[in-house]
Scaffold this active site. Sequence first.
Site, short mmCIF file in Angstrom:
data_model
loop_
_atom_site.label_atom_id
_atom_site.label_comp_id
_atom_site.label_asym_id
_atom_site.label_seq_id
_atom_site.Cartn_x
_atom_site.Cartn_y
_atom_site.Cartn_z
N HIS A 90 0.85 -1.20 0.00
CA HIS A 90 0.00 0.00 0.00
C HIS A 90 0.88 1.24 0.00
O HIS A 90 1.98 1.24 0.57
CB HIS A 90 -0.99 0.01 1.17
CG HIS A 90 -0.37 0.04 2.53
ND1 HIS A 90 0.02 1.21 3.16
CD2 HIS A 90 -0.08 -0.95 3.41
CE1 HIS A 90 0.51 0.93 4.35
NE2 HIS A 90 0.46 -0.37 4.53
N ASP A 92 -0.48 4.39 0.83
CA ASP A 92 -0.92 5.38 1.82
C ASP A 92 -0.15 5.16 3.12
O ASP A 92 0.36 4.05 3.39
CB ASP A 92 -2.42 5.29 2.06
CG ASP A 92 -2.84 4.03 2.78
OD1 ASP A 92 -2.52 2.93 2.28
OD2 ASP A 92 -3.47 4.12 3.85
N ASP A 123 6.56 1.02 5.97
CA ASP A 123 5.13 0.70 5.98
C ASP A 123 4.36 1.67 5.11
O ASP A 123 3.87 2.69 5.60
CB ASP A 123 4.63 0.75 7.43
CG ASP A 123 3.17 0.37 7.58
OD1 ASP A 123 2.65 -0.36 6.71
OD2 ASP A 123 2.55 0.82 8.57
N GLU A 156 -5.15 1.62 3.20
CA GLU A 156 -4.99 0.55 4.18
C GLU A 156 -4.91 1.10 5.60
O GLU A 156 -5.50 0.54 6.53
CB GLU A 156 -3.73 -0.26 3.86
CG GLU A 156 -3.60 -1.56 4.67
CD GLU A 156 -2.98 -1.39 6.03
OE1 GLU A 156 -3.17 -2.27 6.89
OE2 GLU A 156 -2.29 -0.36 6.26
N GLU A 157 -4.18 2.21 5.76
CA GLU A 157 -3.97 2.75 7.11
C GLU A 157 -5.26 3.32 7.71
O GLU A 157 -5.37 3.43 8.93
CB GLU A 157 -2.88 3.82 7.10
CG GLU A 157 -1.51 3.33 6.66
CD GLU A 157 -0.85 2.39 7.64
OE1 GLU A 157 -1.50 2.00 8.63
OE2 GLU A 157 0.30 2.02 7.43
N HIS A 423 4.29 3.65 12.25
CA HIS A 423 3.19 4.39 12.88
C HIS A 423 3.69 5.39 13.92
O HIS A 423 2.88 6.15 14.46
CB HIS A 423 2.15 3.46 13.52
CG HIS A 423 1.38 2.64 12.55
ND1 HIS A 423 0.13 2.13 12.83
CD2 HIS A 423 1.66 2.23 11.28
CE1 HIS A 423 -0.32 1.44 11.80
NE2 HIS A 423 0.60 1.48 10.84
#
Length: 453
Positions: A90, A92, A123, A156-157, A423
């Site tokens: 992903h 995003d 990520d 996705e996030e 994150h």
Amino acid sequence: MEKAPLAATVAALQSRARAELAELVAFKSVADPAQFPPGECEAAARWVADALRAEGFEDVALLDTPDGTQSVYGFLPGPAGAPTVLLYAHYDVQPPLDEGAWYTPPFELTERDGRWYGRGAADCKGGVIMHLTALRALKANGGVPVNVKVIVEGSEEQGTGGLERYAEAHPELLTADTIVIGDAGNFRVGLPTVTATLRGMTLLRVSVETLEGNLHSGQFGGAAPDALAALIRVLDSLRAEDGSTTVKGLDADAAWDGLQYPDEEFRKDAKVLDGVGLIGSGTVADRIWARPAVTVLGIDCPPVVGATPSVQAGARALISLRVPPGVDAAEANRLLAEHLRSSVPWGARLSVEQVGQGQPFRADTTSPAYAAMREAMRLAYDGQEMAIAGQGGSIPLCNTLASLYPEAEILLIGLSEPEAQIHAVNESVSPEELEKLSLTEALFLGMYAAGKG
């Protein structure tokens, strides 16, 4: 599949990988228009589409998904009769949080102490680059031996389910014999790992109201019901004295049978302050891979700076519940909502709004694809055997794909090892891991094709 020529090619491609990762990281592709312009995500999607076209992919498309974002799809045909492998990542990313707390600007890929820093570096923009590098290495050494589908998600996030709903409406699009999800990570740098389980998630927004408006705390405090205090009581009910999650009716005693996570290693990875204890009971692996975990993600209430002496009329919170494999996320959502409603004090008015939800996932680690991945990892990591771990996070698409394509083998690998700090501020990726996992994926595709031939 010969390791040496592929390894040499992957090594030679690393400067290109770094340059392209820098281009991709530069897009502020947070899929939330309240935080960043949608054009940032749209530009990142176009970058991925252009990269696929440059590698000879056909049918490249920007898919408009129901949540208002775009996923990128492409198909690279392989030899006649070859199996089909779907590669996922992903583009995003999570918001950068406190940009002032970053060592370097979050949207500028910067090398520091042997790692590359930037939001999305691990990520999962690094996963996009991992897939591209593996395919380029194969093309330079005789060709890609399988049919390849690539899908790169745009939300996705956010957990808004755009790609899941699109896949359900177009089930023929992502059909594959094997699916490689490039959004997980090694248990530790240098330890090749596949992720066999994922916790699901449910996300609720809870609002508490007690008064028609705020009141002077001196004139009314002590008798007027305080909405913020009521909310705190509700949130506190979600944890036992030791910090374990306690949602009425939800089992919280499951155990993890497999790779363990020593307490001291976890404390170091999580950067727990000296003297602060871990929460919950059982092993760390039990707590983060096999049991539910509730987290209060945010509270809307007056900030300390500028606060007035008032009894609050309303307050709200965003609550995440991670759901372990074997538990239905919809049922967990129902139990959580019922728990919240039954825990509100003083007759306060409480409303619950579901924001997002995704089912947990468990892979079949006895499949032929896992055997090929085991050998690929052993070769790429110079004899280091593959480990099988769980992951406390959620990738809702996994369960959707498993439901749509029950015969497909699903493997989860990626760049999000503990040092990556995904994150959080100062997210980074290990260039060595990017190189080894790109090689792993190239070896895997070759070995999988040979086993299917």
